[in-house]
Design an enzyme around this catalytic site. Structure first.
Site, mmCIF file in Angstrom:
data_model
loop_
_atom_site.group_PDB
_atom_site.id
_atom_site.type_symbol
_atom_site.label_atom_id
_atom_site.label_comp_id
_atom_site.label_asym_id
_atom_site.label_seq_id
_atom_site.Cartn_x
_atom_site.Cartn_y
_atom_site.Cartn_z
ATOM 1 N N SER A 125 12.740 14.009 39.351
ATOM 2 C CA SER A 125 13.524 14.867 38.461
ATOM 3 C C SER A 125 14.611 15.509 39.299
ATOM 4 O O SER A 125 14.369 16.481 40.013
ATOM 5 C CB SER A 125 12.615 15.940 37.838
ATOM 6 O OG SER A 125 13.404 16.941 37.217
ATOM 7 N N GLU A 126 15.795 14.946 39.234
ATOM 8 C CA GLU A 126 16.872 15.494 40.058
ATOM 9 C C GLU A 126 17.238 16.912 39.626
ATOM 10 O O GLU A 126 17.582 17.751 40.445
ATOM 11 C CB GLU A 126 18.104 14.572 40.021
ATOM 12 C CG GLU A 126 17.910 13.268 40.801
ATOM 13 C CD GLU A 126 17.004 12.265 40.100
ATOM 14 O OE1 GLU A 126 16.801 12.400 38.884
ATOM 15 O OE2 GLU A 126 16.509 11.339 40.772
ATOM 16 N N GLN B 148 17.825 10.659 46.113
ATOM 17 C CA GLN B 148 17.545 9.360 46.733
ATOM 18 C C GLN B 148 18.774 8.450 46.821
ATOM 19 O O GLN B 148 18.977 7.772 47.819
ATOM 20 C CB GLN B 148 16.420 8.678 45.972
ATOM 21 C CG GLN B 148 15.722 7.631 46.775
ATOM 22 C CD GLN B 148 14.343 7.338 46.197
ATOM 23 O OE1 GLN B 148 14.232 6.715 45.140
ATOM 24 N NE2 GLN B 148 13.315 7.813 46.864
ATOM 25 N N PHE B 149 19.566 8.441 45.792
ATOM 26 C CA PHE B 149 20.870 7.762 45.803
ATOM 27 C C PHE B 149 21.844 8.679 45.068
ATOM 28 O O PHE B 149 21.459 9.309 44.081
ATOM 29 C CB PHE B 149 20.805 6.415 45.062
ATOM 30 C CG PHE B 149 20.104 5.325 45.830
ATOM 31 C CD1 PHE B 149 20.831 4.418 46.597
ATOM 32 C CD2 PHE B 149 18.728 5.204 45.789
ATOM 33 C CE1 PHE B 149 20.186 3.417 47.316
ATOM 34 C CE2 PHE B 149 18.079 4.210 46.504
ATOM 35 C CZ PHE B 149 18.805 3.305 47.274
ATOM 36 N N ALA B 150 23.096 8.708 45.516
ATOM 37 C CA ALA B 150 24.091 9.543 44.833
ATOM 38 C C ALA B 150 24.158 9.172 43.354
ATOM 39 O O ALA B 150 24.405 10.028 42.505
ATOM 40 C CB ALA B 150 25.459 9.375 45.485
ATOM 41 N N ASP B 151 23.907 7.904 43.057
ATOM 42 C CA ASP B 151 23.924 7.420 41.675
ATOM 43 C C ASP B 151 22.891 8.126 40.792
ATOM 44 O O ASP B 151 22.980 8.092 39.578
ATOM 45 C CB ASP B 151 23.622 5.916 41.652
ATOM 46 C CG ASP B 151 24.354 5.163 42.746
ATOM 47 O OD1 ASP B 151 25.179 4.315 42.417
ATOM 48 O OD2 ASP B 151 24.105 5.438 43.946
ATOM 49 N N PRO C 82 21.400 13.728 36.568
ATOM 50 C CA PRO C 82 20.518 14.696 35.898
ATOM 51 C C PRO C 82 20.532 16.067 36.588
ATOM 52 O O PRO C 82 20.241 17.081 35.960
ATOM 53 C CB PRO C 82 19.132 14.048 36.004
ATOM 54 C CG PRO C 82 19.408 12.598 36.179
ATOM 55 C CD PRO C 82 20.672 12.521 36.978
ATOM 56 N N HIS D 17 23.309 1.813 42.677
ATOM 57 C CA HIS D 17 22.971 2.165 44.065
ATOM 58 C C HIS D 17 24.195 2.091 44.968
ATOM 59 O O HIS D 17 24.073 1.874 46.167
ATOM 60 C CB HIS D 17 21.887 1.229 44.627
ATOM 61 C CG HIS D 17 20.614 1.258 43.852
ATOM 62 N ND1 HIS D 17 20.454 0.592 42.666
ATOM 63 C CD2 HIS D 17 19.435 1.894 44.090
ATOM 64 C CE1 HIS D 17 19.233 0.802 42.198
ATOM 65 N NE2 HIS D 17 18.597 1.592 43.045
#
Lengths: 338, 410
Positions: free
Chosen positions: A59-60, A82-85, A89, A129
């Site tokens: 959960s960003e 984990q990834f900028a993509d 959220p 990604h």
């Protein structure tokens, strides 16, 4: 002095910061026991305990939101996305909350936190990604945005970001994690152990935020870039045979305008290069500033080389990626104009 | 075998609209004192029924009855009444001030005063509320100077947040009141993070998160409950169900869930559902949740059932979407009148003293208003300088902001 990859340098920065300040805590998806999908936090939980480095639910908004609460409390959270993509959220928490807390409370509550995220493509990660969302941060009042381009500076910039009293977005070019990738995807990759910027000093040091670096001096034109593209730019310049000055911005906000203007006033020609999409990209800001500050020194229109305005493709990755050949063409073009 | 039918979109709607007679017969109200009080260390799965009832202490005669009674002294109750009366008077003055153009906007608490005023009594210095815009009673009960609140509403030169925020978006670290964002639900999860920090440091402090019925629909609510459920920090997750999210009745956010409190069950968190217009019940339930936090038993969800008797804000006209008489028909009554009746029943208050207190409070609020207006209002008097607009974006002003400030002439 040790030769490190950018991953090891970032990990070392965490360890150094956590060693000297017990308020520094690390949270994110898979960062704890496992040490992160890119291994940037490996060993931290074992060394500093689960309360200092822990896994979070996927959960960003939860990661960023709870980190804001921790920062307001007085801790110094380092949150890994984990990834900028995957950042979106959590974007509302970054934009509406972290960035404005100091302002809206007139300094009563602050948000000293670092949000790290791997950025950029070149790893066949396709549209989920590979993104470079830096302009979505530099457009927001109250955020600092940093993009390192090598292990030595990644460590010093991350330590400066952790020490900073405001929220810092720390974008780690994932294609540079293991070596100075110059855009020649069809050649064997070069590891950081073969590059002098892989030399990382032990202990604590900062590379100051808001200061660009001239990574290659030159007199014919100025090439302004950051992150992965620094190495692409250097390769392209070497291959072009033109004496181009290359600037690594390192921090996008605050921007080191002095270094830029000094160079462009000297060379009279300017190219801005980034991997992110062209339209409304960070290069537009740099171009506008160069135009304002250096108009009467310019011999040619300022050119931009960037990712195409499409989502990041998979099979066509190297058609999308602004590699050395496109940069060379831009150098030739900027030199053509009288 | 079954008969296949085409799906149909279900759009919940309130049964009663303007022109209809108000009807709350669907709201099941247990009698005061009827709901059990589980021990605070009860396992969440052993107290699920608490999410479907309503804890009430004050009965119709003004008596405090049942297992939740007795959490506050007479003296504290008198102060609680005074806090609620102050809040209501302050609201009335500020509503008028908005109509007079002295501030751009205002949001009142009418009918909801007990929730914030009683909750604050369960906290202690060091604890932190992450409030919404309808919990100014937290500040009043914590002793925050009324004049600072008014200066904030007027955005004048005395505004502690330097004219940067809409009226009522107060901030006071000292009084345990986190800067209000105005973006709904975002701070719910920050409260969880703040409590996680307290747990990481081992500090004996708790956080209280606040949200309305409507904004429980935001994903921040879900995120907050997930993180609260995972890390079990000392946080109280309050839901103020005042039935209305601007014009949208609570059924739109609640959907098929029995109650908002019941959302806790999927997260393994204990939930209480409380009469939000009953000062004693609000305090008793809050204290129960505070005890859980202080014993490191983890988070608690509390749904306060109340009714937003006024408009959402000064920009809202509720008569467009609900009957005007609905507020008067609300079965849980008025929190001030109910506490007043209880204090009279206790023999420590009277109609005369109440009238006298009303007059005193009005005089006090008017005096404060005079003081605030002597500094300025939104369009007159001393306002924060345009120079100040550029401060506090960062701890240290970067060159581009300095340049822009110079461009403005400062």
């Amino acid at each position: 002095m040790a030769r490190m990859t950018m991953i090891e340098a970032i990990r070392d920065a965490h360890a150094v910061a956590m060693e000297r300040d017990s308020d520094v805590v690390v949270l994110g998806e898979d960062v704890g026991y496992f040490g992160g999908v890119f291994r940037c936090t490996a060993g931290l939980q074992k060394r500093f305990g689960v309360e200092r480095c822990f896994d979070t639910p996927i959960s960003e908004l939860g990661i960023v939101g709870t980190a804001i609460g921790m920062a307001a409390y007085g801790l110094k959270p380092i949150a890994e996305i984990q990834f900028a993509d995957y950042m979106y959220p959590g974007y509302d928490q970054i934009v509406s909350e972290a960035a404005r807390l100091r302002y809206r409370s007139a300094g009563e509550f602050t948000c000293p936190m670092v949000i790290r995220m791997p950025t950029g493509g070149g790893i066949f990660g396709a549209q989920t990604h590979s993104q470079s969302p830096e302009a979505l941060f530099t457009h927001v009042a109250g955020l600092k945005t940093v993009v390192p381009s090598n292990p030595r500076e990644a460590k010093g910039l991350l330590l400066a970001a952790i020490a900073d009293p405001d929220p810092v977005i720390f974008l780690e070019p994932k294609r540079l994690y293991n070596g100075p990738f110059d855009g020649h995807f069809d050649r064997p990759s070069v590891p950081w152990s073969k590059h002098e910027a892989g030399d990382v000093e032990p202990g604590y040091y900062e590379v100051p935020l808001g200061k660009a670096a001239v990574v290659r001096e030159g007199s014919a034109a100025t090439l302004i870039t950051y992150g992965t593209m620094v190495h692409v730019a250097l390769a392209a310049v070497a291959e072009s045979g033109t004496d181009v000055e290359v600037i690594d911005l390192r921090t996008l906000l605050p921007l080191d305008l002095e270094t830029i203007t000094a160079s462009v006033r000297k060379t009279g020609r300017c190219i801005v290069l980034h991997e992110a999409t062209l339209t409304s990209g960070y290069g537009a800001e740099v171009t506008a500033l160069v135009q304002r500050e250096c108009f009467y020194s310019l011999e040619a229109p300022v050119l931009r080389v960037a990712g195409w305005d499409t989502p990041y493709p998979h099979a066509q990755e190297w058609d999308y990626f602004p590699g050395p050949e496109r940069v060379r063409r831009a150098i030739d073009k900027v030199m053509e104009a009288e | 075998m079954f008969e296949e039918v085409s799906p149909r979109l279900h759009v919940p709607a309130p049964a009663i609209r303007p022109g209809d007679d108000p009807d709350f017969s669907h709201v099941a109200i247990p009698r005061a004192g009827a709901v059990d009080r589980p021990e605070p260390d009860t396992r969440p799965e052993d107290m699920r029924e608490m999410a479907f009832s309503i804890i009430r202490v004050l009965n119709r005669k003004g008596e405090a009855v049942g297992p939740w009674a007795g959490s506050l002294s007479g003296e504290a109750l008198l102060q609680g009444l005074r806090d609620m009366m102050t809040l209501r008077t302050y609201d009335a003055r500020m509503l008028t001030a908005q109509r007079q153009g002295k501030c751009s906007f205002y949001m009142q608490h009418l009918g909801e005063e007990a929730i914030s005023c009683a909750f604050q009594r369960a906290l202690r210095p060091g604890d932190m509320n992450f409030p919404t815009y309808r919990q100014a009673g937290l500040l009043i009960a914590a002793g925050y100077p009324l004049v600072k609140m008014m200066n904030q509403v007027y955005s004048n030169d005395g505004d502690p947040v330097r004219g940067r925020q809409l009226p009522v978006f107060y901030s006071s670290k000292e009084h345990g009141f986190f800067s209000i964002s105005g973006n709904l639900a975002t701070q719910y999860v920050q409260a969880v993070g703040w409590a996680m920090a307290a747990a990481i440091k081992g500090d004996r402090k708790l956080a209280a998160a606040w949200i309305g019925d409507g904004s429980t629909a935001e994903s921040d609510f879900h995120g907050a409950l997930v993180f609260a459920s995972t890390y079990k920090p000392p946080v109280i997750l309050n839901i103020v169900n005042n039935q209305w999210a601007i014009s949208t009745f609570q059924g739109i956010a609640r959907g098929g869930a029995g109650t908002f409190a019941a959302r806790a069950h999927g997260f393994g968190l204990p939930a209480l559902r409380v009469d939000g217009n009953d000062f004693l019940a609000v305090h008793a339930a809050s204290q129960w949740a505070v005890e859980r936090a202080r014993r490191d038993l983890g988070p608690t969800i509390i749904e306060f059932v109340t009714y937003r008797a006024g408009g959402h804000s000064t920009s809202d006209d509720p008569s467009a979407y609900r009957p005007k008489e609905e507020g008067a028909a609300w079965p849980l009554g008025d929190p001030i009148l109910r506490l007043k009746a209880h204090l009279i029943q206790l023999g420590i208050w009277s109609e005369e003293r109440h009238k006298q207190a009303e007059a005193e409070i009005l005089a006090e609020v008017m005096a404060v208003q005079k003081e605030a207006e002597a500094i300025g209002t939104l369009h007159s008097g001393q306002r924060p300088s345009p120079r100040d607009m550029f401060e506090d974006v960062f701890a240290e002003m970067p060159p581009h902001l300095l340049r822009q400030r110079h461009e403005v002439g400062y």
